[in-house]
Motif scaffolding. Structure first.
Motif, PDB file in Angstrom:
ATOM      1  N   VAL A  44      18.714  12.948  39.041  1.00 48.89           N
ATOM      2  CA  VAL A  44      18.692  14.269  39.763  1.00 48.89           C
ATOM      3  C   VAL A  44      20.193  14.328  40.365  1.00 48.89           C
ATOM      4  O   VAL A  44      20.731  15.429  40.358  1.00 48.89           O
ATOM      5  CB  VAL A  44      17.967  14.204  41.265  1.00 48.89           C
ATOM      6  CG1 VAL A  44      18.114  15.238  42.180  1.00 48.89           C
ATOM      7  CG2 VAL A  44      16.298  14.019  40.799  1.00 48.89           C
ATOM      8  N   MET A  45      20.917  13.310  40.685  1.00 47.30           N
ATOM      9  CA  MET A  45      22.321  13.204  41.076  1.00 47.30           C
ATOM     10  C   MET A  45      23.001  13.860  39.801  1.00 47.30           C
ATOM     11  O   MET A  45      24.120  14.772  39.956  1.00 47.30           O
ATOM     12  CB  MET A  45      22.875  11.852  41.328  1.00 47.30           C
ATOM     13  CG  MET A  45      22.427  11.567  42.808  1.00 47.30           C
ATOM     14  SD  MET A  45      22.692   9.771  43.256  1.00 47.30           S
ATOM     15  CE  MET A  45      24.690   9.918  42.960  1.00 47.30           C
ATOM     16  N   ALA A  46      22.775  13.471  38.545  1.00 49.23           N
ATOM     17  CA  ALA A  46      23.616  14.096  37.404  1.00 49.23           C
ATOM     18  C   ALA A  46      23.272  15.527  37.187  1.00 49.23           C
ATOM     19  O   ALA A  46      24.225  16.394  36.774  1.00 49.23           O
ATOM     20  CB  ALA A  46      23.175  13.181  36.194  1.00 49.23           C
ATOM     21  N   ALA A  47      21.967  15.759  37.376  1.00 49.11           N
ATOM     22  CA  ALA A  47      21.479  17.234  37.091  1.00 49.11           C
ATOM     23  C   ALA A  47      22.138  17.958  38.059  1.00 49.11           C
ATOM     24  O   ALA A  47      22.589  19.298  37.719  1.00 49.11           O
ATOM     25  CB  ALA A  47      19.914  17.192  37.115  1.00 49.11           C
ATOM     26  N   ILE A  48      22.283  17.637  39.528  1.00 50.04           N
ATOM     27  CA  ILE A  48      23.036  18.585  40.267  1.00 50.04           C
ATOM     28  C   ILE A  48      24.448  18.640  40.189  1.00 50.04           C
ATOM     29  O   ILE A  48      25.351  19.638  40.507  1.00 50.04           O
ATOM     30  CB  ILE A  48      22.547  18.182  41.796  1.00 50.04           C
ATOM     31  CG1 ILE A  48      21.051  18.175  41.835  1.00 50.04           C
ATOM     32  CG2 ILE A  48      23.423  18.879  42.614  1.00 50.04           C
ATOM     33  CD1 ILE A  48      20.586  17.645  43.260  1.00 50.04           C
ATOM     34  N   THR A  49      25.053  17.383  39.725  1.00 50.12           N
ATOM     35  CA  THR A  49      26.601  17.536  39.442  1.00 50.12           C
ATOM     36  C   THR A  49      27.156  18.342  38.432  1.00 50.12           C
ATOM     37  O   THR A  49      28.272  18.870  38.701  1.00 50.12           O
ATOM     38  CB  THR A  49      26.979  16.025  39.255  1.00 50.12           C
ATOM     39  OG1 THR A  49      26.537  15.104  40.294  1.00 50.12           O
ATOM     40  CG2 THR A  49      28.588  15.867  39.169  1.00 50.12           C
ATOM     41  N   ILE A  50      26.407  18.369  37.567  1.00 51.91           N
ATOM     42  CA  ILE A  50      27.024  19.177  36.225  1.00 51.91           C
ATOM     43  C   ILE A  50      27.110  20.788  36.791  1.00 51.91           C
ATOM     44  O   ILE A  50      28.274  21.091  36.013  1.00 51.91           O
ATOM     45  CB  ILE A  50      25.738  18.940  35.128  1.00 51.91           C
ATOM     46  CG1 ILE A  50      26.218  17.512  34.489  1.00 51.91           C
ATOM     47  CG2 ILE A  50      26.262  20.054  34.007  1.00 51.91           C
ATOM     48  CD1 ILE A  50      24.926  17.450  33.429  1.00 51.91           C
ATOM     49  N   PRO A  51      26.325  21.497  37.329  1.00 47.98           N
ATOM     50  CA  PRO A  51      26.522  22.721  37.731  1.00 47.98           C
ATOM     51  C   PRO A  51      27.913  22.762  38.743  1.00 47.98           C
ATOM     52  O   PRO A  51      28.324  23.954  38.866  1.00 47.98           O
ATOM     53  CB  PRO A  51      25.449  23.141  38.084  1.00 47.98           C
ATOM     54  CG  PRO A  51      24.338  22.232  37.636  1.00 47.98           C
ATOM     55  CD  PRO A  51      25.069  21.081  37.508  1.00 47.98           C
ATOM     56  N   GLU A  52      28.055  21.610  39.368  1.00 47.02           N
ATOM     57  CA  GLU A  52      28.937  21.798  40.504  1.00 47.02           C
ATOM     58  C   GLU A  52      30.373  21.689  39.997  1.00 47.02           C
ATOM     59  O   GLU A  52      31.284  22.034  40.588  1.00 47.02           O
ATOM     60  CB  GLU A  52      28.650  20.732  41.716  1.00 47.02           C
ATOM     61  CG  GLU A  52      27.513  20.767  42.656  1.00 47.02           C
ATOM     62  CD  GLU A  52      27.632  22.041  43.462  1.00 47.02           C
ATOM     63  OE1 GLU A  52      28.642  22.749  43.513  1.00 47.02           O
ATOM     64  OE2 GLU A  52      26.577  22.748  43.696  1.00 47.02           O
ATOM     65  N   ILE A  53      30.563  21.142  38.919  1.00 47.49           N
ATOM     66  CA  ILE A  53      31.895  20.342  38.426  1.00 47.49           C
ATOM     67  C   ILE A  53      32.577  21.715  38.127  1.00 47.49           C
ATOM     68  O   ILE A  53      33.899  21.889  38.350  1.00 47.49           O
ATOM     69  CB  ILE A  53      31.719  19.669  37.118  1.00 47.49           C
ATOM     70  CG1 ILE A  53      31.185  18.271  37.300  1.00 47.49           C
ATOM     71  CG2 ILE A  53      33.091  19.652  36.209  1.00 47.49           C
ATOM     72  CD1 ILE A  53      31.012  17.492  36.148  1.00 47.49           C
ATOM     73  N   PRO A  54      32.185  22.987  37.347  1.00 49.25           N
ATOM     74  CA  PRO A  54      32.984  24.170  37.456  1.00 49.25           C
ATOM     75  C   PRO A  54      33.771  24.739  38.180  1.00 49.25           C
ATOM     76  O   PRO A  54      34.801  25.148  38.259  1.00 49.25           O
ATOM     77  CB  PRO A  54      32.185  25.006  36.501  1.00 49.25           C
ATOM     78  CG  PRO A  54      31.038  24.150  35.674  1.00 49.25           C
ATOM     79  CD  PRO A  54      30.856  23.016  36.895  1.00 49.25           C
ATOM     80  N   ARG A  55      32.829  24.488  39.431  1.00 51.54           N
ATOM     81  CA  ARG A  55      33.694  25.280  40.707  1.00 51.54           C
ATOM     82  C   ARG A  55      34.973  24.212  41.198  1.00 51.54           C
ATOM     83  O   ARG A  55      35.543  25.000  41.766  1.00 51.54           O
ATOM     84  CB  ARG A  55      32.311  25.215  41.716  1.00 51.54           C
ATOM     85  CG  ARG A  55      31.556  25.942  41.410  1.00 51.54           C
ATOM     86  CD  ARG A  55      30.087  26.128  42.508  1.00 51.54           C
ATOM     87  NE  ARG A  55      29.056  26.915  42.280  1.00 51.54           N
ATOM     88  CZ  ARG A  55      27.898  26.733  41.603  1.00 51.54           C
ATOM     89  NH1 ARG A  55      27.840  25.352  40.939  1.00 51.54           N
ATOM     90  NH2 ARG A  55      27.147  27.545  41.285  1.00 51.54           N
ATOM     91  N   VAL A  56      34.763  23.116  40.935  1.00 50.62           N
ATOM     92  CA  VAL A  56      35.703  22.318  41.396  1.00 50.62           C
ATOM     93  C   VAL A  56      36.784  22.557  40.287  1.00 50.62           C
ATOM     94  O   VAL A  56      38.169  22.443  40.645  1.00 50.62           O
ATOM     95  CB  VAL A  56      35.450  21.029  41.592  1.00 50.62           C
ATOM     96  CG1 VAL A  56      36.569  20.131  41.770  1.00 50.62           C
ATOM     97  CG2 VAL A  56      34.225  20.570  42.634  1.00 50.62           C
ATOM     98  N   VAL A  57      36.573  22.554  39.216  1.00 50.38           N
ATOM     99  CA  VAL A  57      37.583  22.597  37.938  1.00 50.38           C
ATOM    100  C   VAL A  57      38.437  24.008  38.054  1.00 50.38           C
ATOM    101  O   VAL A  57      39.487  24.020  38.172  1.00 50.38           O
ATOM    102  CB  VAL A  57      36.751  22.608  36.828  1.00 50.38           C
ATOM    103  CG1 VAL A  57      38.055  23.053  35.540  1.00 50.38           C
ATOM    104  CG2 VAL A  57      36.396  21.311  36.188  1.00 50.38           C
ATOM    105  N   ARG A  58      37.563  24.973  38.466  1.00 52.59           N
ATOM    106  CA  ARG A  58      38.427  26.259  38.554  1.00 52.59           C
ATOM    107  C   ARG A  58      39.367  26.425  39.768  1.00 52.59           C
ATOM    108  O   ARG A  58      40.405  26.906  39.767  1.00 52.59           O
ATOM    109  CB  ARG A  58      37.248  27.579  38.716  1.00 52.59           C
ATOM    110  CG  ARG A  58      36.568  27.653  37.578  1.00 52.59           C
ATOM    111  CD  ARG A  58      35.529  28.817  37.649  1.00 52.59           C
ATOM    112  NE  ARG A  58      36.376  29.986  37.702  1.00 52.59           N
ATOM    113  CZ  ARG A  58      36.717  30.875  36.596  1.00 52.59           C
ATOM    114  NH1 ARG A  58      36.055  30.390  35.488  1.00 52.59           N
ATOM    115  NH2 ARG A  58      37.212  32.084  36.717  1.00 52.59           N
TER     116      ARG A  58
END
Length: 291
Positions: free
Chosen positions: A152-166
């Motif tokens: 669950v942590m990995a599944a939630i993390t993946i969509p959040e990474i692009p926001r931090v990257v941008r």
């Protein structure tokens, strides 16, 4: 003109101090509420009155009493104990997702913002991830790899990474044109040192604010996944699982959904208010406008 009541006079000094720090009563209350939730989660084994997973059909759907302050659920389990233990899972996932998303997003954003050749490839991948609904992507990942806290942590993390990257990329794109970066390049400073010593410190304040929003979003997404049956195991007390089990009893006993829903709302609201307060303090442009 003097204050008309002693109460107003007593409140003037604390209010002025809070205003001088850029804080108001709302962030202060949010910090207190969040601290209470964290303390309840940490010391849950010592403060809950009953085992949160022990079933007793004889006690099912009992009203609030001295032994069961919030009553019991359909399986005779103490609702207060389950709500308190639910905070442990939500905060664990929220903090874990925040750490992973910020660390990975920071590294990818630094590379993407500084190296133009990598930027085109990396950002197209990030755009593709952002185009997918985060909840549906998380459900797909959990369905493929099974339901567990780590999944669950990995599944939630993946969509959040692009926001931090941008966010990190935008900061690096503007900072890399600064004279001190050009001077470091002309002196032959290594790329890792430029990224570590000259560019990364510029991201600390924005990332601190972004981390609060990522944490709140992760806690909410976990509750949604658990409510839909795609989160952690249903035997594990989480706010989403508690509400999911109670939905068929909503008309009979709405408090089964009310209390975990209230805890979830207070937790997310407190984190968001603290994020807004951190933004007001750390953003110098905000401070100039308020000054």
């Amino acid at each position: 003109m003097a204050d008309s009541t002693p109460l107003r006079a007593a409140l003037r000094l604390p209010t002025a101090k809070l205003a001088g720090l850029g804080l108001g009563f709302a962030p202060l209350i949010a910090a207190i509420v969040l601290l209470l939730i964290v303390l309840a989660a940490v010391f849950a084994p010592y403060i809950v009155p009953h085992d949160p997973i022990a079933q007793n059909p004889v006690l099912r759907l009992k009203p609030p009493s001295a032994d069961f302050p919030l009553g019991t659920d359909a399986y005779g389990r103490d609702l207060l104990s389950r709500v308190v233990y639910g905070a442990r899972i939500s905060l664990t996932i929220g903090i874990g997702v925040t750490v992973m998303a910020v660390v990975l997003g920071l590294f990818i954003g630094l590379v993407s913002g500084f190296f133009r050749t990598a930027d085109a490839i990396v950002m197209r991948i990030m755009d593709g991830l952002m185009a997918m609904p985060s909840v549906l992507l998380a459900i797909a990942i959990v369905s493929l790899f099974g339901a567990s806290i780590w999944t669950v942590m990995a599944a939630i993390t993946i969509p959040e990474i692009p926001r931090v990257v941008r966010l990190v990329r935008s900061i690096v794109l503007s900072a890399r044109e600064e004279p001190y970066v050009e001077a470091a390049l002309s002196l032959g400073t290594s790329m890792p040192r430029i990224l570590w010593r000259h560019l990364m410190p510029n991201t600390f304040a924005p990332l601190t604010v972004q981390a609060t929003y990522v944490c709140a979003s992760a806690i909410l997404t976990e509750a949604i996944l658990s409510f839909l049956g795609a989160g952690v195991s249903t035997e594990t007390p989480t706010w989403g699982n508690i509400m999911a089990e109670a939905r068929i009893y909503f008309q009979l006993k709405p408090s089964l959904i009310l209390w975990p829903g209230l805890a979830l709302s207070l937790c997310i609201l407190s984190i968001n208010l603290l994020g807004d307060a951190a933004r007001d303090i750390l953003d110098p442009r905000m401070g100039k406008r308020e000054g």
